[in-house]
Design a protein around this motif. Structure first.
Motif, PDB file in Angstrom:
ATOM      1  N   GLY A 272       0.803  -1.115   0.143  1.00 53.40           N
ATOM      2  CA  GLY A 272       0.007  -0.024  -0.157  1.00 53.40           C
ATOM      3  C   GLY A 272       0.828   1.137   0.008  1.00 53.40           C
ATOM      4  N   LEU A 273       2.128   1.301   0.562  1.00 50.41           N
ATOM      5  CA  LEU A 273       2.845   2.346   0.468  1.00 50.41           C
ATOM      6  C   LEU A 273       3.594   2.420  -0.632  1.00 50.41           C
ATOM      7  CD1 LEU A 273       4.501   2.067   4.189  1.00 50.41           C
ATOM      8  CD2 LEU A 273       3.107   3.539   3.349  1.00 50.41           C
ATOM      9  N   ALA A 274       3.998   1.503  -1.295  1.00 44.69           N
ATOM     10  CA  ALA A 274       4.855   1.448  -2.596  1.00 44.69           C
ATOM     11  C   ALA A 274       3.958   1.860  -3.880  1.00 44.69           C
ATOM     12  CB  ALA A 274       5.734   0.174  -2.724  1.00 44.69           C
ATOM     13  N   THR A 275       3.580   3.101  -3.976  1.00 43.28           N
ATOM     14  CA  THR A 275       2.687   3.484  -5.081  1.00 43.28           C
ATOM     15  C   THR A 275       3.203   4.527  -5.907  1.00 43.28           C
ATOM     16  OG1 THR A 275       1.457   4.756  -3.594  1.00 43.28           O
ATOM     17  CG2 THR A 275       0.483   2.797  -3.722  1.00 43.28           C
ATOM     18  N   ASN A 276       4.301   4.953  -5.592  1.00 46.08           N
ATOM     19  CA  ASN A 276       4.965   6.137  -6.462  1.00 46.08           C
ATOM     20  C   ASN A 276       6.284   6.069  -6.297  1.00 46.08           C
ATOM     21  OD1 ASN A 276       5.881   8.068  -4.386  1.00 46.08           O
ATOM     22  ND2 ASN A 276       3.757   8.185  -3.818  1.00 46.08           N
ATOM     23  N   PRO A 277       7.108   6.760  -7.178  1.00 47.49           N
ATOM     24  CA  PRO A 277       8.788   6.681  -7.064  1.00 47.49           C
ATOM     25  C   PRO A 277       9.322   7.033  -5.866  1.00 47.49           C
ATOM     26  CG  PRO A 277       7.912   7.453  -9.261  1.00 47.49           C
ATOM     27  CD  PRO A 277       6.454   7.324  -8.403  1.00 47.49           C
ATOM     28  N   LEU A 278       8.472   8.038  -5.146  1.00 47.71           N
ATOM     29  CA  LEU A 278       9.306   8.691  -4.042  1.00 47.71           C
ATOM     30  C   LEU A 278       9.399   7.655  -2.749  1.00 47.71           C
ATOM     31  CD1 LEU A 278      10.843  10.786  -2.149  1.00 47.71           C
ATOM     32  CD2 LEU A 278       8.387  11.324  -1.405  1.00 47.71           C
ATOM     33  N   MET A 279       8.028   6.978  -2.601  1.00 47.51           N
ATOM     34  CA  MET A 279       7.962   6.111  -1.430  1.00 47.51           C
ATOM     35  C   MET A 279       8.664   4.508  -1.903  1.00 47.51           C
ATOM     36  SD  MET A 279       6.216   7.585   0.453  1.00 47.51           S
ATOM     37  CE  MET A 279       5.747   6.521   1.476  1.00 47.51           C
ATOM     38  N   CYS A 280       8.725   4.429  -3.109  1.00 43.86           N
ATOM     39  CA  CYS A 280       9.541   3.083  -3.698  1.00 43.86           C
ATOM     40  C   CYS A 280      11.155   3.312  -3.204  1.00 43.86           C
ATOM     41  CB  CYS A 280       9.337   2.881  -5.198  1.00 43.86           C
ATOM     42  SG  CYS A 280       7.664   1.998  -5.438  1.00 43.86           S
ATOM     43  N   SER A 281      11.538   4.623  -3.640  1.00 45.27           N
ATOM     44  CA  SER A 281      12.984   5.006  -3.231  1.00 45.27           C
ATOM     45  C   SER A 281      13.036   4.747  -1.577  1.00 45.27           C
ATOM     46  CB  SER A 281      13.357   6.300  -3.545  1.00 45.27           C
ATOM     47  OG  SER A 281      13.260   6.530  -5.056  1.00 45.27           O
ATOM     48  N   LEU A 282      12.301   5.443  -0.892  1.00 48.69           N
ATOM     49  CA  LEU A 282      12.403   5.319   0.545  1.00 48.69           C
ATOM     50  C   LEU A 282      12.530   3.751   0.889  1.00 48.69           C
ATOM     51  CD1 LEU A 282      10.176   8.192   2.090  1.00 48.69           C
ATOM     52  CD2 LEU A 282      12.770   7.998   2.230  1.00 48.69           C
ATOM     53  N   ILE A 283      11.609   2.940   0.450  1.00 50.48           N
ATOM     54  CA  ILE A 283      11.491   1.378   0.822  1.00 50.48           C
ATOM     55  C   ILE A 283      12.803   0.996   0.561  1.00 50.48           C
ATOM     56  CG2 ILE A 283      10.462  -0.627   0.405  1.00 50.48           C
ATOM     57  CD1 ILE A 283       7.518   1.044   0.210  1.00 50.48           C
ATOM     58  N   CYS A 284      13.323   1.064  -0.835  1.00 46.66           N
ATOM     59  CA  CYS A 284      14.630   0.616  -1.318  1.00 46.66           C
ATOM     60  C   CYS A 284      15.678   0.827  -0.405  1.00 46.66           C
ATOM     61  CB  CYS A 284      14.762   0.957  -2.520  1.00 46.66           C
ATOM     62  SG  CYS A 284      13.836   0.252  -3.828  1.00 46.66           S
ATOM     63  N   ALA A 285      15.769   2.081  -0.082  1.00 45.10           N
ATOM     64  CA  ALA A 285      16.970   2.792   0.729  1.00 45.10           C
ATOM     65  C   ALA A 285      16.834   2.148   2.273  1.00 45.10           C
ATOM     66  CB  ALA A 285      16.959   4.247   0.662  1.00 45.10           C
ATOM     67  N   LEU A 286      15.554   2.019   2.845  1.00 43.82           N
ATOM     68  CA  LEU A 286      15.567   1.599   4.211  1.00 43.82           C
ATOM     69  C   LEU A 286      15.704   0.160   4.355  1.00 43.82           C
ATOM     70  CD1 LEU A 286      12.319   3.588   5.306  1.00 43.82           C
ATOM     71  CD2 LEU A 286      14.573   3.765   6.248  1.00 43.82           C
ATOM     72  N   ASN A 287      15.391  -0.580   3.217  1.00 45.93           N
ATOM     73  CA  ASN A 287      15.263  -2.027   3.095  1.00 45.93           C
ATOM     74  C   ASN A 287      16.937  -2.276   3.240  1.00 45.93           C
ATOM     75  OD1 ASN A 287      14.316  -4.952   2.685  1.00 45.93           O
ATOM     76  ND2 ASN A 287      15.716  -4.702   0.727  1.00 45.93           N
ATOM     77  N   ARG A 288      17.637  -1.662   2.440  1.00 43.71           N
ATOM     78  CA  ARG A 288      19.133  -1.836   2.537  1.00 43.71           C
ATOM     79  C   ARG A 288      19.808  -1.247   3.757  1.00 43.71           C
ATOM     80  NH1 ARG A 288      23.284   1.858  -1.351  1.00 43.71           N
ATOM     81  NH2 ARG A 288      25.031   0.671  -0.903  1.00 43.71           N
ATOM     82  N   ASP A 289      19.320  -0.303   4.320  1.00 39.64           N
ATOM     83  CA  ASP A 289      19.821  -0.020   5.387  1.00 39.64           C
ATOM     84  C   ASP A 289      19.706  -0.543   6.773  1.00 39.64           C
ATOM     85  OD1 ASP A 289      21.255   2.432   6.823  1.00 39.64           O
ATOM     86  OD2 ASP A 289      19.215   2.626   7.846  1.00 39.64           O
ATOM     87  N   ARG A 290      18.247  -1.299   6.676  1.00 40.03           N
ATOM     88  CA  ARG A 290      18.032  -1.963   7.845  1.00 40.03           C
ATOM     89  C   ARG A 290      18.155  -3.509   7.541  1.00 40.03           C
ATOM     90  NH1 ARG A 290      14.322   1.416  11.123  1.00 40.03           N
ATOM     91  NH2 ARG A 290      13.050  -0.517  11.474  1.00 40.03           N
ATOM     92  N   ASN A 291      19.045  -3.840   6.668  1.00 38.69           N
ATOM     93  CA  ASN A 291      19.355  -5.255   6.377  1.00 38.69           C
ATOM     94  C   ASN A 291      18.198  -6.164   6.197  1.00 38.69           C
ATOM     95  OD1 ASN A 291      22.182  -5.148   6.835  1.00 38.69           O
ATOM     96  ND2 ASN A 291      21.731  -4.940   8.747  1.00 38.69           N
ATOM     97  N   GLY A 292      17.102  -5.639   5.440  1.00 39.68           N
ATOM     98  CA  GLY A 292      16.021  -6.185   5.101  1.00 39.68           C
ATOM     99  C   GLY A 292      14.994  -6.244   6.271  1.00 39.68           C
ATOM    100  N   ILE A 293      14.745  -5.394   7.118  1.00 43.04           N
ATOM    101  CA  ILE A 293      13.971  -5.271   8.148  1.00 43.04           C
ATOM    102  C   ILE A 293      13.136  -4.054   8.082  1.00 43.04           C
ATOM    103  CG2 ILE A 293      13.394  -5.379  10.368  1.00 43.04           C
ATOM    104  CD1 ILE A 293      15.809  -7.058  11.039  1.00 43.04           C
ATOM    105  N   LEU A 294      12.048  -3.853   7.617  1.00 36.82           N
ATOM    106  CA  LEU A 294      11.354  -2.668   6.953  1.00 36.82           C
ATOM    107  C   LEU A 294      10.374  -2.307   8.139  1.00 36.82           C
ATOM    108  CD1 LEU A 294      10.949  -3.268   3.421  1.00 36.82           C
ATOM    109  CD2 LEU A 294      11.982  -1.429   4.366  1.00 36.82           C
ATOM    110  N   PRO A 295      10.187  -1.189   8.239  1.00 39.07           N
ATOM    111  CA  PRO A 295       9.017  -0.629   9.285  1.00 39.07           C
ATOM    112  C   PRO A 295       7.566  -0.655   8.521  1.00 39.07           C
ATOM    113  CG  PRO A 295       9.996   1.261   8.093  1.00 39.07           C
ATOM    114  CD  PRO A 295      10.990   0.060   7.843  1.00 39.07           C
TER     115      PRO A 295
END
Length: 886
Positions: free
Chosen positions: A473-496
């Motif tokens: 539901g969050l991954a609906t536009n380029p900005l949110m997808c970018s944040l999700i990708c960055a956080l996934n990498r930064d948090r070793n695959g554990i996403l909020p």
């Protein structure tokens, strides 16, 4: 006008791609023969094996004439009413190439003047019905084309092997002469060439949020990371009628509307945005925060400047792009043509010839890209609208693309100025997957990156987005997808989970870990994350109070200086000036678009930080008093998520209560916003939730299709407000289907499945067309498989959906709204079933002869964004949708 100047005005980049198509390319064995080659064997529209049909030659000539006319300007060429006659005359003259009794060596030996003279003699009556101005234009254009044709002859390997150097040198001199002829506009063309070339490096880089950690650059190639988006039209719905039904035969006597049960075509199909942009000369693009509006404008600028536009955007070829970000003049009038470059802060501003931009506009060769109407104060948007209208009427014939947040301006805001409106759609699952892969490709180019670990993060994220509802539901536009990708990498695959948690984690990543991971200590300033965030909140809140998205540097420094005594951990580290520089260069959240101003890298961060500051200041009355302003919806949602339970309850009470000074529409909007906020509240009493549902229950039930399609923005809570769909009329069922499908959450499938047994064609159309918004397999099993197929077009947008229909045995009527290769259609569609095929988009360069593989196909329907049918097998009837809004 200098009679020789047309060759200079039409640059080689404009003429070459078109004229080149008149000449056959060397095939296998080229260069292995010694004899000369007859011209009839070299031109692509002559002989038994023609590469270009007669209609193709005329279409190609029409484009050449159009480009030449744009280059010279209509006032300096020929009257408008002679356009068709000029195209016919040039086509007839060029067709004489195949009749000339000479070979390529003899043609080159004649030189440009002699060759063109022989060409004219072969078709002496081509210009007999043209005026003097039109004849002059025809002659100049043929002369220009003739020089390029001879030049192509000399580039062929067989020619080079057989001819003397002197002949080639003579033609090269003619080419140089053509480019160097003196002209009143020589200075214009020299500047224009340099300007257009500068746009590619200037706009060819984008910032990808979060991809700026260890030793990485601050921006990435637009070509490598751009993901094509989808768009849907806004306004009147298209209509499908039963065979023999005339316009106005529906239940309401109109060609659309909710009561047209049995005729409505379902929700507007999503099409690739480039096809939507190519379909009309003036477009208003609506898109939510982070939906990719600015990146789209950058892509249009770069592709137009580099002459790399796809076939769907052919009308933009040869145009001069002007990028005009509204934030640059948000508190001023829209710039005049003389100030276009300075308003966009282009490095070449001030060096253009006097009046150059006006001459480009007057000739109809401009592509005007006005980005971000929502970034102007609400009180100034009407003034910008008036100035757009003035420019449009003063300089007709140019192309326009204007962007805005969906609710910043009213519906049909520019319709009376002949703008077509489209809305960028949320990214579908395939686009999200493509974006994630592109993001990781860009990240893999960073120095020191563990590519194997990055590939594992990519794999796990692709799986998570597919399976986890909240993340999807969050991954609906380029900005949110970018944040999700960055956080996934930064948090070793554990996403909020959830929007508030996502922003909080993103700020932690950027403010707390960015510099330590880079081992950066460039300015000697060490501030903890909370102090940085509070300083940024002050800047964001100032912008919110002043209804701006950008502030000048002096104001920013002054704002920080005013609050430093209250934040001693920051004040002890240096002056307000030094802290401003630190926030600008070390947080990744601020940027300086011009030497004297600052803004946030994205409006969404500004909204979140300003909402946080407002909550901490207890400015809830201030927030509620502005809640009717649709460009504040993100601020209000974030404030609800950040507020304490009692504060949140009071905000919700105020939002749904009657307040003086609001119109009925504004009051309704506030109530719907309260509904949308329910899913964002961290803690809220059951009594408050029930109160909001009770106050909004009836306004969430629309009375027309237009409002039904727009209710999905409030989220899954809309499903709880809809009535039981079992015992209602078909008209009401259509409205409920449109509302539920707009939610774009798989939670809506259960509700939509309760409408699947309806006989109404309108309801079935709505359900079939909504398929791409939901999980492919589940929606196919629970909805698509149960729809009565009589007279119904089943919408497919991907090979996966075609595979599901194939598993269900195929369907007779298929509507394809994505540009899919013919190979996928051949393998995906059931050949024994298909009788009606609706190609909403189609590549004009592709043949349709593959349709012969479908023995029962009787009807081919082409959408407004499809090209003309080519090589169509016999026995297939073609229907064509009109281009709406053009």
């Amino acid at each position: 006008m200098d009679p020789a100047s047309i060759g200079l005005r039409i640059s080689a980049s404009v003429v070459t791609p078109l004229v080149k198509r008149l000449i056959r390319q060397d095939g296998p064995g080229a260069g292995l023969v010694d004899e000369q080659v007859r011209l009839s064997a070299l031109v692509s529209f002559h002989g038994e094996k023609r590469d270009l049909a007669e209609d193709d030659l005329r279409r190609l000539t029409g484009e050449l004439v159009s480009r030449a006319r744009r280059a010279t300007g209509p006032r300096e060429g020929f009257p408008d009413d002679e356009y068709t006659a000029v195209v016919d005359a040039v086509t007839r003259t060029l067709s004489g190439l195949g009749e000339l009794d000479m070979d390529d060596v003899q043609a080159v030996a004649l030189g440009p003047e002699g060759f063109v003279r022989r060409l004219r003699l072969s078709t002496p009556d081509a210009c007999q019905h043209l005026s003097a101005d039109a004849t002059w234009f025809h002659d100049r254009l043929v002369e220009t084309a003739g020089v390029h044709i001879l030049h192509f002859f000399t580039q062929r390997s067989t020619f080079l092997a057989r001819t003397a150097v002197e002949q080639s040198r003579r033609l090269e001199q003619a080419m140089r002469l053509l480019e160097q002829l003196p002209s009143p506009d020589a200075a214009d063309l020299g500047f224009e060439t340099a300007y257009v070339e500068s746009l590619v490096p200037l706009h060819g880089q984008v910032t990808i949020v979060g991809v700026d950690f260890v030793n990485s650059p601050g921006s990435w190639s637009l070509d490598a990371t751009y993901v094509p988006l989808g768009a849907e039209p806004t306004g009147e719905e298209p209509v499908e009628r039963r065979p023999g039904e005339a316009p106005g035969d529906s239940a309401t006597g109109t060609t659309g509307g909710p009561a047209a049960v049995g005729a409505a075509a379902g929700p507007p199909p999503t099409v690739p945005v480039d096809h939507a942009l190519g379909g009309a000369p003036r477009i208003l693009v609506r898109g939510t925060a982070g939906s990719g509006k600015t990146t789209l404008m950058q892509w249009l600028t770069v592709q137009t400047a580099a002459d790399r536009l796809p076939e769907s955007l052919r009308p933009l070829r040869g145009l001069v792009p002007f990028m005009l970000p509204v934030r640059r003049f948000s508190d001023q009038d829209m710039p005049s043509p003389a100030d276009f470059l300075s308003a966009s802060h282009h490095p070449m501003a001030g060096s253009e010839p006097d009046g150059w931009a006006v001459r480009v506009l007057r000739s109809g060769r401009a592509l005007l890209l006005v980005d971000g109407i929502d970034e102007a104060p609400a009180g100034r948007r009407q003034r910008i609208r008036e100035q757009i209208d003035m420019l449009r009427r003063t300089f007709p014939g140019n192309r326009w693309v204007v962007t805005t947040r969906p609710s910043a301006v009213r519906e049909q805001w520019l319709t009376d100025q002949e703008f077509t409106e489209i809305t960028l759609t949320p990214m579908n699952r395939d686009q999200v997957a493509r974006f994630i892969r592109a993001w990781h490709r860009a990240a893999a180019g960073e120095a020191g990156t563990d590519t194997a670990r990055l590939a594992e993060y990519e794999r796990r994220l692709l799986n998570s987005v597919r399976l986890i509802r909240e993340l999807r539901g969050l991954a609906t536009n380029p900005l949110m997808c970018s944040l999700i990708c960055a956080l996934n990498r930064d948090r070793n695959g554990i996403l909020p989970r959830g929007r508030k948690a996502l922003y909080k984690a993103a700020l932690a990543m950027l403010l707390e870990r960015r510099d330590p991971e880079r081992e950066v200590d460039a300015d000697g300033i060490v501030i903890d994350r909370e102090a940085k965030e509070r300083l940024l909140q002050k800047l964001a809140h100032w912008m919110l109070l002043n209804d701006l998205t950008e502030m000048d540097r002096t104001t920013a420094v002054g704002t920080l200086e005013r609050f430093l005594p209250a934040i001693p951990s920051a004040g002890s580290q240096g002056s307000a000036e030094a802290l401003f520089e630190h926030l600008l260069h070390r947080t990744g959240l601020l940027r300086m678009p011009t030497p004297g101003s600052v803004d946030f890298v994205h409006r969404t961060f500004q909204d979140y930080l300003s909402a946080k500051e407002a909550v901490e200041r207890h400015d809830f009355r201030f927030l509620v008093n502005n809640a009717h302003r649709s460009d504040w919806d993100e601020v209000i949602r974030m404030a609800v998520s950040l507020a304490r339970p009692d504060e949140c309850a009071q905000m919700m009470q105020d939002l749904v209560s009657t307040r003086p000074g609001l119109t009925a529409a504004q009051a309704k909007y506030c109530k719907l916003l309260a509904s949308a906020c329910l899913e964002h509240a961290t803690e809220m009493s059951p009594e408050t939730r029930e109160m909001v549902r009770r106050r909004t229950r009836f306004i969430a039930q629309p009375d027309n299709l237009a409002s039904a399609r727009t209710l999905g923005w409030i989220g899954p809570i809309a499903l709880e407000l809809l009535p039981d769909p079992e015992k209602i009329s078909d008209r009401k069922a259509l409205l409920l289907a449109a509302t539920a499908s707009g939610v774009r959450d798989d939670a809506a499938i259960d509700y939509l499945a309760r409408l699947r047994d309806r006989r109404s064609l309108a309801v079935r159309n709505e359900l079939a067309a909504a398929w791409p918004r939901f999980d492919t397999e589940r929606y196919a099993a629970e909805v698509i498989a149960h729809l009565d197929p009589e007279d119904l077009y089943f919408t497919v947008t991907s090979p996966e959906e075609m595979a599901e229909l194939r598993r269900l045995g195929g369907r007779a009527r298929i509507r394809v709204t994505e540009l899919l290769p013919s190979e996928q259609l051949l393998s995906g569609l059931v050949r024994s079933c298909l009788t009606h095929l609706y190609l909403f988009v189609h590549d004009t360069s592709s043949s349709l002869d593959w349709l012969a593989a479908f023995p029962h196909l009787t009807t081919l329907r082409l959408g407004p964004h499809a090209g003309l049918a080519q090589d169509l097998p016999a026995g297939i009837h073609v229907q064509r949708d009109a281009v709406r809004g053009a």
